[in-house]
Write a protein that holds these residues in place. Structure first.
Motif, short mmCIF file in Angstrom:
data_model
loop_
_atom_site.label_atom_id
_atom_site.label_comp_id
_atom_site.label_asym_id
_atom_site.label_seq_id
_atom_site.Cartn_x
_atom_site.Cartn_y
_atom_site.Cartn_z
N ILE A 60 9.59 7.95 -7.77
CA ILE A 60 11.00 8.19 -7.45
C ILE A 60 11.64 8.92 -8.63
O ILE A 60 11.79 8.36 -9.71
N ASN A 61 11.95 10.19 -8.41
CA ASN A 61 12.59 11.01 -9.45
C ASN A 61 14.09 10.90 -9.31
O ASN A 61 14.63 11.04 -8.21
N GLN A 90 3.47 -8.54 -4.22
CA GLN A 90 2.87 -7.29 -3.79
C GLN A 90 3.74 -6.06 -4.07
O GLN A 90 3.36 -4.94 -3.76
N VAL A 91 4.92 -6.28 -4.63
CA VAL A 91 5.85 -5.18 -4.93
C VAL A 91 6.03 -5.14 -6.45
O VAL A 91 6.51 -6.09 -7.05
N VAL A 92 5.62 -4.04 -7.06
CA VAL A 92 5.70 -3.89 -8.51
C VAL A 92 6.73 -2.80 -8.82
O VAL A 92 6.58 -1.65 -8.40
N ILE A 93 7.77 -3.20 -9.54
CA ILE A 93 8.91 -2.32 -9.81
C ILE A 93 8.80 -1.74 -11.22
O ILE A 93 8.78 -2.49 -12.19
N GLY A 94 8.74 -0.42 -11.31
CA GLY A 94 8.69 0.24 -12.60
C GLY A 94 10.08 0.44 -13.18
O GLY A 94 11.09 0.28 -12.50
N GLY A 125 14.65 11.00 -14.96
CA GLY A 125 13.42 10.27 -15.20
C GLY A 125 12.67 10.02 -13.91
O GLY A 125 13.05 10.51 -12.85
N GLN A 126 11.60 9.25 -14.03
CA GLN A 126 10.77 8.93 -12.88
C GLN A 126 10.46 7.44 -12.88
O GLN A 126 10.02 6.89 -13.88
N LEU A 127 10.71 6.83 -11.74
CA LEU A 127 10.39 5.42 -11.55
C LEU A 127 9.16 5.29 -10.67
O LEU A 127 8.91 6.15 -9.82
N GLU A 128 8.42 4.22 -10.85
CA GLU A 128 7.29 3.92 -9.99
C GLU A 128 7.58 2.65 -9.21
O GLU A 128 8.15 1.71 -9.73
#
Length: 160
Positions: A60-61, A90-94, A125-128
């Protein structure tokens, strides 16, 4: 004649005050939003299909597009598709250095990133976000539609 001159002085003063008030009102209207938020999403590696039960990563930019004004109370909300596994494990938030906090609601599938306040002008920035389809229960061809909306107090929202 003296009364006539005084009348015109008062009239000029009132007209000047009216023009000042109109100018202040127009200036306040012209300010409006002071920046733009932008968000885009992709799947890491450009994958178009993912096996059931296998983790994949949304990239996610984000960007607060302004050269002068900081973003106020900026948030990014991602709504996970119901076909994905919403279990919290099961959900990993960057995160990035622009993120003040994250929140995940496993009942609604809503992921929220709250940015530092204020978010500096031009910040990007970029999120994962790592997710997966439920193992053994997802039929082939299932599609996950995923939306993300970025918003700030001094911008209009943007949805990807």
């Amino acid at each position: 004649m003296l009364k006539s001159a005084r009348f015109y002085q008062r009239l000029l003063f009132l007209m000047a005050m009216l023009l000042f008030v109109i100018g202040v009102a127009n200036q306040a209207q012209a300010q409006g939003p002071t920046g733009n938020v932008e968000v885009s999403k992709a799947i890491l590696g450009g994958a178009t299909t993912v096996d059931t039960g296998v983790e994949f990563t949304y990239l996610i930019n984000y960007k607060y597009a302004s050269t002068t004004d900081d973003g106020e109370s900026v948030t990014l909300v991602d709504m996970l598709d119901p076909n994905l596994n919403w279990a919290a494990a099961q959900v990993v938030i960057g995160t990035t250095h622009h993120i003040a906090s994250t929140n995940y609601n496993p009942v609604t599938g809503q992921v929220t990133w709250t940015f530092v306040n204020p978010l500096p002008a031009g910040a990007s920035g970029q999120l994962e976000l790592k997710v997966r389809f439920p193992n053994g229960t997802t039929p082939p061809g299932t599609v996950a539609n995923n939306t993300a909306t970025m918003d700030a107090d001094n911008t209009a929202p943007y949805t990807s």
